[in-house]
Design a protein around this motif. Structure first.
Motif, PDB file in Angstrom:
ATOM      1  N   SER A  77     -42.940   3.128 -14.423  1.00 47.01           N
ATOM      2  CA  SER A  77     -42.403   2.044 -13.925  1.00 47.01           C
ATOM      3  C   SER A  77     -42.642   0.769 -14.836  1.00 47.01           C
ATOM      4  O   SER A  77     -43.944   0.730 -15.383  1.00 47.01           O
ATOM      5  CB  SER A  77     -42.696   1.703 -12.443  1.00 47.01           C
ATOM      6  N   ILE A  94     -44.446  -4.496  -6.686  1.00 48.91           N
ATOM      7  CA  ILE A  94     -43.842  -3.068  -6.268  1.00 48.91           C
ATOM      8  C   ILE A  94     -43.919  -3.216  -4.592  1.00 48.91           C
ATOM      9  O   ILE A  94     -43.249  -2.199  -3.973  1.00 48.91           O
ATOM     10  CB  ILE A  94     -44.506  -1.986  -6.940  1.00 48.91           C
ATOM     11  N   TYR A  95     -44.928  -4.164  -4.370  1.00 48.27           N
ATOM     12  CA  TYR A  95     -44.936  -4.246  -2.630  1.00 48.27           C
ATOM     13  C   TYR A  95     -45.304  -5.685  -2.494  1.00 48.27           C
ATOM     14  O   TYR A  95     -46.284  -6.149  -2.983  1.00 48.27           O
ATOM     15  CB  TYR A  95     -45.883  -3.328  -2.149  1.00 48.27           C
ATOM     16  N   ILE A 133     -42.804   4.967  -6.045  1.00 48.75           N
ATOM     17  CA  ILE A 133     -42.422   4.464  -7.272  1.00 48.75           C
ATOM     18  C   ILE A 133     -42.448   5.530  -8.261  1.00 48.75           C
ATOM     19  O   ILE A 133     -43.111   6.460  -8.215  1.00 48.75           O
ATOM     20  CB  ILE A 133     -43.654   3.415  -7.683  1.00 48.75           C
TER      21      ILE A 133
END
Length: 979
Positions: free
Chosen positions: A24, A30-31, A20
């Motif tokens: 961010s 993100i997952y 990443i």
């Protein structure tokens, strides 16, 4: 009870990975994981799980450059691991990891630090003098942190000298290009521009410094090193320890040459752990270190003189790397099995919970130290008479254990709580975690069966019996269930039930089990059912029991292999006493009807045999992958041992055996000439010395070779690459000789290793004595050879002296023994002579017979063998006679004459000898003269020859007479000293 488990920490590969960008957005997924997880560790509290704990999100903005500055993650590669825990399967937990990598964005421009706004130089300073200007850093990473610099003005007088300190840090120096004239210009302004190499966006920055030209103090201090470093400083180093001495010199005199030292840092110097003595330059530790907080330091050391009106100074860098020590105790985390309640180190379990390797929870160990240490975990029971058997076993995840109950019973009436203590140590430090198990009470008086498993049997022939005699509602009794209850009366009465099935039913009142339809054992060999006994009164306790109904067999099936074709791989060194494979053959029948006899059909030259009972196939020899056949195909025949007939199955199955390579060959240097390398200083410098030609007969990773240079003292000169290229790190400009130990290791498990020694001679073809490898080697080996020669010489001389001493001692001892033996022999002869050769004074005549006996006895003592003469010789020389006088008992000297048989010379010589009375009392053998003539009657004629075998020590003289000899001896020892 104490259970100890010890293991070495290891690093496991991550199950998931993600990259990443820094900064961010937060609260966005993100997952996404395939199952629910819980976070065991949350790096910098920056993450969380949402959506049934399957989505990983950021909870705070990540500034990668700030983390790098604070040593939270590596500036080169910012990566860390999150540990996860899942218990979705309800049986065994799953420990997983996700590797998170933070990538850099170009969000920083170059920053100038430690800027020397006003720089003072002497008017007479030399051209080429270098002076510090500033330090530049870009907190980005990779290409975003690479900087370029440009001097905007005064390029005729100055130029920039850039030194790269790290991947994103630079030192800026100015170099004087032209002489100064203070009367013309005493001030110069320098503008320096820096820009990074960002791809999407390039960022710029500038700084400005002013140079003043002075009349005096024309030399700045100079350090004896361009940079200082301490590679490994233990974090437990005591405060006050002197670490390093910084040395600078100034050729000026007086105050202009008086140097004082200081540390230049941007932060508060009072919080900085290092201090320098302004006079001596000694660096000392002022505050304690903590590897877990800051792992390295890099700062400026300034040497300033005391010149007036303005002092001159020079900066150098000092880098210190902190070494981790074991100062953090192991942290213990306990995660309970989800089926139990857990709060504040108390685990609640219902009594009568089934215990059969029951997992109560999971233990996680965490050591914040980076040093790999041996960690041990032990379990201590704090209570006595514990009714359970606990164990801690290593899980398949890193640093994780399972707390299991192997056996026992949870009965609250016997035991209300159990106290456990976990002790974790990492060689030096110890951590303790106490766990209390609380038992929840239940009403636990159900009915009981005699066994938890009740077994019954019925013949397979019953199948045919019921088919042949089909009767409506035909019932075949199997057996009875009988449960007993500790209670009495109605509380002990039960009703019986069995789980719903199409084969067996039960009478609820009597517990009778019976078949309701025929059963074929080849279709159903065993029936497993659950039954229960239920109290008829409240509370209606239910007790379950497992029922097994075995169907007895008849031989009505042929054997079969479980797999008609199998392929296996066997390592080439597989031992001959272990089976290659066991052929799994089955026969639906039971016992002897299902006992299988196995046989092989193979090439007669193939080295295989089979155990006909077990089906285990063995090899009769060790395989060699490099030499022999690698694939074998075998046919197996099967036959059962049923009675009254046997069933056969030809070509029941086939087996393919593949021989696998193992790592049984070491890497070897193919060209031995590569162990002697000559580098000619006259040739242009070439970093590569030699490309090693190494071979390994194995295949795959077993034949792949890894190179390691073991000669650490030469690390600064040489390096070896994994393609076998041995190279010099930098050019060596002097005659030298190096011996490099290189480890050749393959990637097999376990690996095979070979150590070779490569001698590198640095020579010069223009110098005859150093023009070849052998000459350089000879120059460096002479001192050793001279020492070897001297050592061997001393050893040989010492050994010779020691051998002489041993030989001399042996000879002296032998001589002493011979001398003692001679004295003993003379004493014996003296006694014999006194008894046989001396008689009383009245006796004047002895017979020829008695004299012969005496002489014979004396001859034996002297080891003389007598031989009688022939009669005619006696007749011819009968006139020659010898007198024997036994009237005197004094000791005498005897003479013995040896006369050969084949010559008369000696008798003539003997007759010519005039026998007279001498004062020394000399006589021949056979006469004992007393000084007066003896009467003829007392003369005895002796005609004997005595052969002398050896001469004793008491023989005083031996005279040669033309081949014969005359011996003189003394028998009383009076001449011992003279001899």
């Amino acid at each position: 009870m104490l259970i100890i488990l010890i293991f070495l920490p290891f690093v496991a590969t991550s199950d998931y990975s993600i990259k990443i960008d820094e900064k961010s957005s937060i609260n966005k997924t993100i997952y996404q994981f395939p199952r629910s997880y819980e976070l065991l560790n949350n790096f910098q509290s920056s993450f969380n799980l949402t959506n049934d704990n399957k989505n990983l999100i950021l909870t705070k903005n990540i500034d990668r450059d700030y983390w790098c500055l604070q040593n939270i993650c590596s500036c080169d590669y910012c990566s860390f691991i999150l540990e996860l825990f899942s218990n979705d399967d309800k049986i065994s937990p799953t420990f997983s990891t996700i590797n998170v990598t933070i990538t850099d964005i170009n969000d920083h421009a170059c920053q100038f630090l430690d800027i020397q706004k006003n720089i003072f130089l002497s008017e007479s300073i030399q051209i080429g003098h270098r002076f510090p200007i500033a330090r530049a850093i870009d907190y980005d990473s990779g290409i975003n942190s690479q900087l370029s610099f440009k001097l905007i003005d005064n390029n005729d007088y100055f130029e920039l000298n850039i030194i790269k300190l790290s991947t994103n840090e630079y030192a800026l120096y100015g170099i004087v290009k032209h002489s100064f004239d203070r009367e013309l210009n005493e001030k110069y302004d320098l503008t320096i521009e820096a820009h990074d190499h960002g791809i999407s966006q390039v960022r710029f920055n500038r700084t400005k410094v002013t140079l003043w030209i002075l009349d005096e103090n024309d030399n700045a201090p100079k350090f004896n090193q361009t940079e200082y470093s301490i590679q490994s400083l233990p974090e437990d180093t005591p405060m006050g320890t002197e670490l390093l001495t910084i040395t600078a010199t100034d050729v000026d005199k007086g105050l202009n040459g008086l140097i004082h030292y200081s540390i230049i840092i941007a932060s508060d110097i009072s919080l900085f752990p290092f201090v320098i003595n302004a006079t001596t330059g000694v660096i000392s530790l002022r505050l304690s270190l903590d590897y877990e907080t800051i792992r390295s330091y890099r700062f400026l050391i300034r040497a300033s003189d005391s010149g007036l009106p303005q002092s001159l100074y020079t900066d150098t860098w000092l880098s210190i790397k902190i070494k981790d020590i074991n100062d953090c105790p192991v942290e213990i985390f306990f995660l309970s099995n989800r089926q139990f309640q857990y709060d504040n180190q108390i685990l609640s379990i219902h009594e009568n919970t089934e215990i059969n390797n029951l997992t109560l929870g999971y233990i996680r160990l965490y050591d914040r130290d980076s040093e790999q240490t041996k960690i041990s975990l032990s379990l201590v029971m704090l209570d006595k008479n514990v009714k359970q058997d606990y164990e801690v076993i290593l899980s398949n995840q890193i640093n994780s254990y399972k707390l299991n109950v192997k056996q026992g019973i949870f009965d609250r009436e016997l035991q209300t709580e159990i106290n456990l203590r976990f002790i974790a140590t990492d060689t030096l430090l110890t951590s303790i975690y106490d766990l209390k198990i609380h038992l929840i009470d239940l009403n636990d008086n159900p009915s009981e069966f005699s066994s938890n498993l009740l077994k019954f049997s019925v013949e397979e022939l019953a199948n045919y019996h019921m088919v042949d005699n089909l009767i409506e509602n035909y019932q075949l009794t199997i057996g009875y269930l009988n449960a007993f209850d500790r209670d009495e009366g109605e509380n002990a009465l039960n009703k019986y039930e069995i789980e719903l099935n199409s084969l067996v039913e039960i009478d609820p009142d009597t517990g009778r089990l019976f078949l309701i339809q025929p059963i074929d054992r080849e279709q159903i060999s065993i029936i497993e059912l659950k039954a229960k006994a239920i109290n008829i009164v409240e509370p209606k306790w239910e007790t379950e029991v497992q029922i097994q109904i075995h169907i007895l067999d008849v031989n009505d099936n042929i054997p079969h292999c479980s797999a008609s074709y199998q392929r296996i791989s066997i390592p080439e060194n597989f031992p001959i006493d272990q089976p290659l494979i066991k052929i799994n053959a089955t026969d639906a029948d039971y016992d002897i009807n299902g006992t299988i006899h196995c046989s092989l059909r193979i090439n007669s030259s193939w080295p295989f045999e089979i155990n006909y009972k077990t089906g285990e196939i063995y090899s009769e020899q060790i395989f060699d992958y490099e030499l022999e056949t690698k694939i074998f195909k075998i046919i197996i025949d099967l036959e059962d041992e049923g009675f009254p007939r046997k069933n056969q199955n030809i070509n029941a199955c086939q087996l393919e055996i593949n021989i696998e390579d193992i790592n049984d060959n070491r890497p070897e240097l193919f060209d031995e000439t590569q162990t002697q390398i000559f580098v000619d200083l006259q040739n242009p410098f070439n970093a590569e010395i030699v490309l090693l030609n190494v071979t390994d007969l194995d295949s795959g990773d077993n034949g792949k070779i890894k190179y390691t240079l073991l000669t650490h003292e030469n690390d600064s000169h040489f390096i070896i690459y994994q393609n076998g290229s041995l190279q010099m790190i930098h050019q060596i400009n002097q005659i030298a000789m190096f011996e490099l130990k290189i480890l050749l290791e393959d990637y097999g498990i376990p690996s095979q290793q070979t150590i070779i020694i490569v001698s590198v001679a640095i020579g010069d073809s223009s110098i005859p004595s150093y023009s070849t490898f052998e000459k350089v080697q000879l120059k460096y080996s002479r001192p050793r050879s001279l020492g070897l020669i001297v050592g061997l010489s001393v050893l040989i001389v010492t050994f010779g002296l020691f051998l002489c001493i041993i030989i001399t001692s042996v000879l002296l001892r032998k001589h002493r023994r011979q001398h003692q033996a001679a004295i003993i022999a003379r004493k014996k002869l003296l006694c014999s002579s006194s008894q046989q050769l001396t008689s009383s004074g009245s006796t004047e005549t002895t017979t020829t017979t008695s004299l012969s006996i005496e002489h014979q006895h004396v001859a034996n003592i002297l080891q003389i063998k007598p031989t009688y003469w022939h009669e005619k010789y006696y007749d011819q020389h009968s006139s020659n006679s010898y007198n024997v006088d036994t009237s005197s008992s004094e000791s005498r000297t005897y003479k013995i004459l040896h006369i050969p048989q084949d010559s008369e010379y000696y008798m003539q010589y003997y007759q010519q000898e005039k026998l007279v009375n001498h004062g020394s009392d000399h006589g021949y053998h056979g006469s004992n003269e007393t000084g007066s003539s003896s009467s003829p009657a007392s003369q005895v004629s002796v005609r004997r020859l005595y052969m002398v075998n050896q001469l004793p020590d008491f023989v005083t003289r031996c005279k040669s007479v033309n081949g014969g000899f005359l011996i003189e001896m003394n028998v009383d020892g009076s001449d011992e000293d003279a001899r």
